[in-house]
Design a protein around this motif. Structure first.
Motif, PDB file in Angstrom:
ATOM      1  N   ASP A   1       0.751  -1.230  -0.099  1.00  0.00           N
ATOM      2  CA  ASP A   1      -0.073  -0.029   0.066  1.00  0.00           C
ATOM      3  C   ASP A   1       0.817   1.438   0.073  1.00  0.00           C
ATOM      4  O   ASP A   1       0.224   2.387  -0.116  1.00  0.00           O
ATOM      5  CB  ASP A   1      -0.891   0.031   1.192  1.00  0.00           C
ATOM      6  CG  ASP A   1      -0.357  -0.091   2.512  1.00  0.00           C
ATOM      7  OD1 ASP A   1       0.685  -0.568   2.542  1.00  0.00           O
ATOM      8  OD2 ASP A   1      -0.820   0.178   3.446  1.00  0.00           O
ATOM      9  N   GLU A   2       2.309   1.159   0.178  1.00  0.00           N
ATOM     10  CA  GLU A   2       3.058   2.256   0.275  1.00  0.00           C
ATOM     11  C   GLU A   2       3.822   2.509  -0.958  1.00  0.00           C
ATOM     12  O   GLU A   2       4.241   3.650  -1.347  1.00  0.00           O
ATOM     13  CB  GLU A   2       3.958   2.232   1.334  1.00  0.00           C
ATOM     14  CG  GLU A   2       3.448   1.909   2.805  1.00  0.00           C
ATOM     15  CD  GLU A   2       4.573   1.604   3.800  1.00  0.00           C
ATOM     16  OE1 GLU A   2       5.794   1.406   3.401  1.00  0.00           O
ATOM     17  OE2 GLU A   2       3.983   1.176   4.929  1.00  0.00           O
ATOM     18  N   ILE A   3       3.916   1.646  -2.061  1.00  0.00           N
ATOM     19  CA  ILE A   3       4.540   1.864  -3.264  1.00  0.00           C
ATOM     20  C   ILE A   3       3.758   1.898  -4.581  1.00  0.00           C
ATOM     21  O   ILE A   3       2.228   1.485  -4.477  1.00  0.00           O
ATOM     22  CB  ILE A   3       5.404   0.398  -3.563  1.00  0.00           C
ATOM     23  CG1 ILE A   3       4.791  -0.826  -3.631  1.00  0.00           C
ATOM     24  CG2 ILE A   3       6.681   0.392  -2.345  1.00  0.00           C
ATOM     25  CD1 ILE A   3       5.475  -2.035  -3.926  1.00  0.00           C
ATOM     26  N   SER A   4       4.222   2.361  -5.448  1.00  0.00           N
ATOM     27  CA  SER A   4       3.300   2.675  -6.527  1.00  0.00           C
ATOM     28  C   SER A   4       2.844   1.323  -7.288  1.00  0.00           C
ATOM     29  O   SER A   4       3.653   0.272  -7.348  1.00  0.00           O
ATOM     30  CB  SER A   4       4.185   3.526  -7.664  1.00  0.00           C
ATOM     31  OG  SER A   4       5.206   2.817  -8.192  1.00  0.00           O
ATOM     32  N   ALA A   5       1.956   1.436  -8.207  1.00  0.00           N
ATOM     33  CA  ALA A   5       1.511   0.209  -8.854  1.00  0.00           C
ATOM     34  C   ALA A   5       2.808  -0.184  -9.931  1.00  0.00           C
ATOM     35  O   ALA A   5       3.159  -1.292 -10.271  1.00  0.00           O
ATOM     36  CB  ALA A   5       0.504   0.529  -9.892  1.00  0.00           C
ATOM     37  N   THR A   6       3.526   0.870 -10.371  1.00  0.00           N
ATOM     38  CA  THR A   6       4.675   0.680 -11.190  1.00  0.00           C
ATOM     39  C   THR A   6       6.028  -0.276 -10.505  1.00  0.00           C
ATOM     40  O   THR A   6       6.354  -1.023 -11.031  1.00  0.00           O
ATOM     41  CB  THR A   6       5.135   1.736 -11.793  1.00  0.00           C
ATOM     42  OG1 THR A   6       4.123   2.576 -12.568  1.00  0.00           O
ATOM     43  CG2 THR A   6       6.337   1.702 -12.770  1.00  0.00           C
ATOM     44  N   ASP A   7       6.086   0.026  -9.245  1.00  0.00           N
ATOM     45  CA  ASP A   7       6.974  -0.490  -8.596  1.00  0.00           C
ATOM     46  C   ASP A   7       6.724  -1.861  -8.252  1.00  0.00           C
ATOM     47  O   ASP A   7       7.414  -2.682  -8.257  1.00  0.00           O
ATOM     48  CB  ASP A   7       7.482   0.427  -7.213  1.00  0.00           C
ATOM     49  CG  ASP A   7       8.076   1.639  -7.631  1.00  0.00           C
ATOM     50  OD1 ASP A   7       8.919   1.821  -8.802  1.00  0.00           O
ATOM     51  OD2 ASP A   7       8.296   2.591  -6.715  1.00  0.00           O
ATOM     52  N   LYS A   8       5.258  -2.189  -7.927  1.00  0.00           N
ATOM     53  CA  LYS A   8       4.909  -3.412  -7.522  1.00  0.00           C
ATOM     54  C   LYS A   8       4.860  -4.166  -8.745  1.00  0.00           C
ATOM     55  O   LYS A   8       5.461  -5.433  -8.724  1.00  0.00           O
ATOM     56  CB  LYS A   8       3.374  -3.278  -7.066  1.00  0.00           C
ATOM     57  CG  LYS A   8       2.865  -4.391  -6.725  1.00  0.00           C
ATOM     58  CD  LYS A   8       1.504  -4.287  -6.223  1.00  0.00           C
ATOM     59  CE  LYS A   8       0.793  -5.837  -5.868  1.00  0.00           C
ATOM     60  NZ  LYS A   8      -0.362  -5.773  -5.377  1.00  0.00           N
ATOM     61  N   GLN A   9       4.599  -3.692  -9.809  1.00  0.00           N
ATOM     62  CA  GLN A   9       4.589  -4.649 -11.003  1.00  0.00           C
ATOM     63  C   GLN A   9       6.139  -4.939 -11.527  1.00  0.00           C
ATOM     64  O   GLN A   9       6.132  -5.818 -11.850  1.00  0.00           O
ATOM     65  CB  GLN A   9       4.034  -3.702 -12.155  1.00  0.00           C
ATOM     66  CG  GLN A   9       3.912  -4.560 -13.464  1.00  0.00           C
ATOM     67  CD  GLN A   9       2.919  -3.701 -14.404  1.00  0.00           C
ATOM     68  OE1 GLN A   9       2.914  -2.707 -14.678  1.00  0.00           O
ATOM     69  NE2 GLN A   9       2.082  -4.610 -15.374  1.00  0.00           N
TER      70      GLN A   9
END
Length: 71
Positions: free
Chosen positions: A37-45
């Motif tokens: 919940d603290e990282i961007s969707a791009t970073d998660k991907q």
């Protein structure tokens, strides 16, 4: 003069690579579980994609280890 090809410990090195790569996968998954919940969707991907590449590497290590065992 070139060193002779010593493959005696290749299986051990491959197993170490498998173990280390699995540890990296687990660490990344733990990080995602704790901080998704603290990282961007791009970073998660990007992390998920990297873990997928790690899983593919493990498959390659396993195949190579099988080849070494048959020699």
């Amino acid at each position: 003069m070139a060193k002779p090809d010593n493959r005696a410990d290749n299986e051990v090195h491959l197993q170490n690579a498998i173990d280390n790569t699995m540890a990296n996968i687990n660490e990344a998954e733990d990080y995602l579980d704790e901080h998704a919940d603290e990282i961007s969707a791009t970073d998660k991907q990007a992390i998920e994609a990297k873990n997928q590449r790690r899983r593919q590497s493990i498959q390659g290590f396993i195949e190579e280890k099988k080849d070494e065992a048959n020699q």
